[in-house]
Write an enzyme that holds these catalytic residues in place. Structure first.
Site, PDB file in Angstrom:
ATOM      1  N   GLY A   1     -56.124   8.663  53.817  1.00 38.13           N
ATOM      2  CA  GLY A   1     -57.061   8.038  52.892  1.00 38.13           C
ATOM      3  C   GLY A   1     -58.517   8.176  53.296  1.00 38.13           C
ATOM      4  O   GLY A   1     -59.405   7.795  52.539  1.00 38.13           O
TER       5      GLY A   1
ATOM      6  N   HIS B   1     -78.490  25.190  60.162  1.00 34.79           N
ATOM      7  CA  HIS B   1     -78.184  25.827  58.867  1.00 34.79           C
ATOM      8  C   HIS B   1     -77.512  24.811  57.956  1.00 34.79           C
ATOM      9  O   HIS B   1     -77.224  23.697  58.377  1.00 34.79           O
ATOM     10  CB  HIS B   1     -77.313  27.072  59.062  1.00 34.79           C
ATOM     11  CG  HIS B   1     -75.959  26.790  59.643  1.00 34.79           C
ATOM     12  ND1 HIS B   1     -75.766  26.492  60.984  1.00 34.79           N
ATOM     13  CD2 HIS B   1     -74.727  26.733  59.075  1.00 34.79           C
ATOM     14  CE1 HIS B   1     -74.488  26.276  61.209  1.00 34.79           C
ATOM     15  NE2 HIS B   1     -73.825  26.411  60.071  1.00 34.79           N
TER      16      HIS B   1
ATOM     17  N   HIS C   1     -72.622  20.878  59.721  1.00 39.28           N
ATOM     18  CA  HIS C   1     -73.899  20.758  60.439  1.00 39.28           C
ATOM     19  C   HIS C   1     -74.884  19.803  59.766  1.00 39.28           C
ATOM     20  O   HIS C   1     -75.770  19.273  60.422  1.00 39.28           O
ATOM     21  CB  HIS C   1     -74.532  22.148  60.623  1.00 39.28           C
ATOM     22  CG  HIS C   1     -73.724  23.006  61.531  1.00 39.28           C
ATOM     23  ND1 HIS C   1     -74.065  23.242  62.839  1.00 39.28           N
ATOM     24  CD2 HIS C   1     -72.537  23.636  61.340  1.00 39.28           C
ATOM     25  CE1 HIS C   1     -73.126  23.996  63.411  1.00 39.28           C
ATOM     26  NE2 HIS C   1     -72.185  24.256  62.519  1.00 39.28           N
TER      27      HIS C   1
ATOM     28  N   ASP D   1     -71.912  29.274  70.229  1.00 39.60           N
ATOM     29  CA  ASP D   1     -70.830  29.154  69.240  1.00 39.60           C
ATOM     30  C   ASP D   1     -69.522  29.796  69.725  1.00 39.60           C
ATOM     31  O   ASP D   1     -69.450  30.994  69.924  1.00 39.60           O
ATOM     32  CB  ASP D   1     -71.341  29.856  67.970  1.00 39.60           C
ATOM     33  CG  ASP D   1     -70.327  29.975  66.838  1.00 39.60           C
ATOM     34  OD1 ASP D   1     -69.209  29.446  66.961  1.00 39.60           O
ATOM     35  OD2 ASP D   1     -70.682  30.600  65.813  1.00 39.60           O
TER      36      ASP D   1
ATOM     37  N   SER E   1     -71.156  27.799  49.584  1.00 40.63           N
ATOM     38  CA  SER E   1     -72.362  28.001  50.393  1.00 40.63           C
ATOM     39  C   SER E   1     -72.572  29.448  50.798  1.00 40.63           C
ATOM     40  O   SER E   1     -73.600  29.786  51.372  1.00 40.63           O
ATOM     41  CB  SER E   1     -72.274  27.133  51.650  1.00 40.63           C
ATOM     42  OG  SER E   1     -71.158  27.528  52.419  1.00 40.63           O
TER      43      SER E   1
ATOM     44  N   GLY F   1     -68.081  34.324  59.476  1.00 43.12           N
ATOM     45  CA  GLY F   1     -69.500  34.139  59.738  1.00 43.12           C
ATOM     46  C   GLY F   1     -69.804  33.995  61.222  1.00 43.12           C
ATOM     47  O   GLY F   1     -70.965  33.812  61.605  1.00 43.12           O
ATOM     48  N   HIS F   2     -68.758  34.052  62.040  1.00 42.31           N
ATOM     49  CA  HIS F   2     -68.937  33.816  63.478  1.00 42.31           C
ATOM     50  C   HIS F   2     -68.661  35.097  64.268  1.00 42.31           C
ATOM     51  O   HIS F   2     -67.701  35.811  63.979  1.00 42.31           O
ATOM     52  CB  HIS F   2     -67.989  32.722  63.955  1.00 42.31           C
ATOM     53  CG  HIS F   2     -68.174  31.423  63.225  1.00 42.31           C
ATOM     54  ND1 HIS F   2     -69.055  30.465  63.666  1.00 42.31           N
ATOM     55  CD2 HIS F   2     -67.634  30.943  62.093  1.00 42.31           C
ATOM     56  CE1 HIS F   2     -69.030  29.433  62.828  1.00 42.31           C
ATOM     57  NE2 HIS F   2     -68.167  29.699  61.858  1.00 42.31           N
TER      58      HIS F   2
ATOM     59  N   HIS G   1     -69.115  24.283  69.882  1.00 36.86           N
ATOM     60  CA  HIS G   1     -68.667  24.637  68.537  1.00 36.86           C
ATOM     61  C   HIS G   1     -67.278  25.264  68.547  1.00 36.86           C
ATOM     62  O   HIS G   1     -67.116  26.474  68.378  1.00 36.86           O
ATOM     63  CB  HIS G   1     -69.658  25.595  67.868  1.00 36.86           C
ATOM     64  CG  HIS G   1     -69.534  25.616  66.363  1.00 36.86           C
ATOM     65  ND1 HIS G   1     -68.489  26.242  65.717  1.00 36.86           N
ATOM     66  CD2 HIS G   1     -70.299  25.073  65.393  1.00 36.86           C
ATOM     67  CE1 HIS G   1     -68.640  26.093  64.407  1.00 36.86           C
ATOM     68  NE2 HIS G   1     -69.719  25.376  64.182  1.00 36.86           N
TER      69      HIS G   1
END
Lengths: 555, 555
Positions: A49, A74, A79, A196, A234, A367-368, A390
């Site tokens: 919940g 970003h 983030h 990262d 995004s 994206g990494h 991260h």
């Protein structure tokens, strides 16, 4: 700052390590606390919940007067998604690039705190003066435009936080990660690098976003059917490429899904999307065009049950229904935890008979950065100390292995958990205790009011439901005046279990009568007798343990 | 069977298509119904509190007198796990190979139906006479020994069900899949092939199980620490290889976890595991040995919260605690839906500082053939018609593409959902309606008594909890005699929400007083007024929608 005082730099994570999500890091330079990012996390399966999870910011609140800035690397939810909650309690200046602030503004307006918020626009060349500390930036590549790394100046060298990054040699906007600037920072001297770890387990290099565009264009060029594309709202560059492919193949583009429309509106307004005026049409104009002239861009890449894509696939969308004549491109991967729902939407689409294109190989890129990129970052920065951040602990661990490979010494690498403080003084690092940290659960309007007891109850309720037992007693006569009545929710089908519930009723009567005969008549004892007796009986008969709530009224 | 009558063959799936799990297929040859497998499925995330799911066998019950046999292809839960439930309602002869029946026996004993069950041992050379129909078998390779494919003779050619298979050129037990026999079947003529689609999306060949053994042995040879290995309890070959590696490196082996002990006991007894007498020790003997002399084989490869491995990692196991000095091998992959829990146990182990070895590349191989193997099977069998089975729809779809690649015609391939019947007559196939099919949910002792209403209630309860509102009215005086009392579970912390609950109380009083003033005093109206008014109020204040259960007593 007086030169006589020995500088102390402290680095810690309030979120983002040992987990995926809610990134938030603290860097203290003497009296200045600089916060990097304020993200949210989506709840684990056992947080029933709960809507979202944000970091515990007790430490920042206790040191409110020292917090100089929140820097946003970003505009992804992990983030910036916690920012509105943080600012409500701690209204410090916020710094971010154009697109990031564009996305933040929208959120703060929704939360009703945009007016009082202190938002400051930066770019990669800005210098932020946070108390006595200078903060600069460097451009990175990521799956959202306008991402930056953060560089905090200290007497002992830079503390660098990479943000999320990859090295894309052919980025869609032509803006490569600024390797030259990173090299310069490295040459000047990095005290500590926070980097990262997301793809630290993945060998090689991450694919360029441009290749994804080529994959998408290829699909567009080889079909005459209507095309439905879903991706992360995004991922502005990917949206640009869907637009480009549509223009190239003479298609109009209709956009569906609240978050997709929201991000595209912001990105267009700020100049991050470029397309001819006549490209975008309203959904109700679709009927004017043939299938081969149509692209539909939609939310739902994670197979969310209420998303536009799922509704279109189920025939539950007001305007669009996916048929066997459509081509659907799922230009996304499953975020950990969503594997089953993504799999299920792909299955649904196949069932309909639609052509489905999905998967990392063709129409998605992370994206990494992968291992070679992470090593490149380490080699550019040449940090004295390294803190992989991260990611889950296994990713931080894999990132440590990479650092060892490029020559960072084992004792100079810190694997930290949330709250762990690494302190630097005279260029030397040491672990220095903990600051408070944890999960704050948000459910509806409640921030932190769902805790272990509430979650435990929800877990119990979700497993075997609840039985409410209501009975009215006359304590003078020691007799049952009315009831017991048993009301069941989520336990068994009442209609098919009449006998079971009747017997349960009888049992409760017996228990109560026995108690009262024996003069056990405090409410708490009566209740616990009913609860235990009934629970034992039901478990024996059904092997289930519903929550039992005895309600004893007195007249 | 009279030659004058035209033979009808009907093929359908009661489970195992459009889903992972609960495999159960029906092949009808005129009056004979032959059932292949009787598996279970683990519940989806939204089947709250459900233990397991089995197929709906209504069709078999309606045609009880025609069901001649249940044939088991191998001993995995998704093929045998539903058997005890089926046999309770339909006690037909069951055929299986040695290990399969060994595992089945245990289950039937637990369910108390072993005595009356009619179990028949077969091997790859057996012929089963099921009514007027002959059934033969062929050996396959899979992640459990003693797997077979099934070949049903009809006048129109064979109906072949592959079971689960891969082609392992270097199987651990030296018994390769019987390609020769498959080729012979293909030459004689296959009317219809039902083949395993699990890995139809995966290019190339699936790795041999022997390579996994080499990976495991390499880890054993390169560490002096205690080694803890987890894998699927049923993967007897992998267990054999862990034993071999232990012998080779002079380690004793202790076994932990109920299902691991159960399967190993059966497999040892039946001769599927070979090891020196002194290899296995009890857990409490471990203290007599140094770390480098110890292997611990345990359950928990899916990160199950209550499994031995998770408890060892949490320090919650009675005898064994994993430390930074241990090496843990996770010789398994995450079954779809378990990605997060597997990831979480790997994370926990890294956190402890243990050496963790995991992943497809090193210490796991699938039991299902990849694209090249699936094409090989199609080429061996050369079926007139093809029905991809055993997998989600996207996998069936991918399998169809492979069949097209090797020359099967599009119109000869049937993508079926549960219950879809494909009928063959005079060698021609056509879709022929549906038989009843679906999910039967098992929760505790209840079979099928948890349905949509119960699940809907559990979902509601799990999201925002429940409020029980109790009030006693005097209908003569139209006055509240006692209450309202509000009891909350899983909604908010009562202590932190006193004001909210007090206001809610007040609101309920007002609603009831108003109703009674206006002479609205049927119970149902009172209840729905309370429910709606309170729900609206709470949503406004909290943005949550707990279940509201008004209980109105009368004196």
């Amino acid at each position: 700052m007086s030169n006589e005082k020995i500088e102390k730099v402290r680095v810690f994570a309030l979120g983002g390590v040992g987990e995926i999500g809610k990134n938030m890091y603290g860097i203290e330079v003497n009296e200045d606390i600089i916060v990097v990012d304020a993200g949210l996390m989506f709840p684990d399966d056992d947080m029933l919940g709960v809507d979202i999870v944000i970091p515990d910011i007790t430490y920042l609140l206790e040191n409110e007067e020292r917090v100089r800035a929140i820097i946003l690397t970003h505009g992804h939810e992990d983030h910036i998604g916690g920012l509105s909650f943080v600012l409500k309690k701690l209204n410090v200046p916020v710094y971010g690039t154009k697109l990031t602030l564009g996305l933040v503004e929208e959120k703060l307006k929704e939360a009703g705190i945009w007016r009082q918020a202190k938002l400051h626009l930066i770019n990669e060349d800005s210098t932020v003066v946070a108390g006595d500390t200078n903060v600069t930036f460097f451009r990175t590549n990521h799956s959202i435009p306008d991402s930056v790394g953060v560089c905090i100046e200290t007497e002992q060298g830079y503390v660098v936080h990479t943000g999320d990054f990859k090295f894309d040699q052919t980025p869609v906007d032509g803006l490569q990660a600024d390797i030259g600037k990173m090299a310069t920072i490295g040459q000047k001297g990095v005290l500590c690098l926070l980097s990262d770890s997301t793809n630290a387990e993945r060998p090689g290099l991450t694919k360029s976003e441009t290749e994804v565009g080529q994959g998408i264009t290829e699909v567009f060029e080889n079909t005459n059917s209507r095309i439905i594309v879903t991706t992360f709202a995004s991922n502005v560059h990917r949206i640009q490429q869907v637009m480009d492919a549509s223009v190239k193949t003479n298609r109009k583009l209709a956009v569906v899904g609240k978050s997709m429309i929201r991000v595209m509106t912001i990105a267009s307004k700020l100049g991050y999307l470029n397309y001819p005026d006549n490209l975008i049409i309203e959904v109700d104009e679709l009927k004017k065009y043939d299938d081969e002239q149509i692209t539909i861009l939609t939310t739902g890449s994670q197979g969310e049950p209420m998303s536009a894509l799922t509704r279109m696939a189920k025939g539950a969308h007001r305007q669009i229904t996916i048929t066997a004549y459509d081509t659907v491109i799922i230009a996304a991967n499953a975020i950990p935890g969503n594997e089953r729902s993504v799999s299920s939407i792909i299955d649904k689409l196949h069932r309909i008979g639609a052509e489905v294109v999905y998967g990392q190989a063709k129409v998605h890129a992370s994206g990494h950065g992968s291992q070679e990129e992470l090593k490149l970052m380490l080699n550019l920065m040449k940090p004295n100390y390294f803190i992989p951040v991260h990611g889950e602990f296994k990713m931080q661990h894999a990132h440590r292995e990479l650092a060892l490979d490029v020559g960072v010494k084992e004792e100079d690498i810190f694997l930290v958990d949330k709250g762990d403080v690494v302190e630097f003084s005279k260029g030397q690092a040491r672990k220095a205790g903990k600051v408070p940290s944890g999960h704050v659960l948000i459910d509806g309007l409640g921030v932190g009011d769902v805790g272990n007891i509430v979650l435990r109850d929800r877990r119990l309720l979700s497993k075997d439901g609840i039985l409410v037992v209501v009975v009215t007693l006359n304590k003078k006569t020691n007799l049952i005046v009315s009831g017991p009545n048993i009301i069941s929710r989520g336990f068994v089908y009442v209609r098919e279990s009449e006998k079971l519930l009747e017997d349960a009723n009888e049992l409760v009567s017996q228990i109560l009568t026995k108690c009262m005969t024996e003069n056990v008549n405090e409410w708490s004892s009566l209740k616990s007798n009913v609860r235990e007796g009934l629970s034992r009986y039901l478990f024996e008969k059904t092997k289930r343990r519903p929550m039992i709530l005895p309600i004893i009224m007195e007249v």
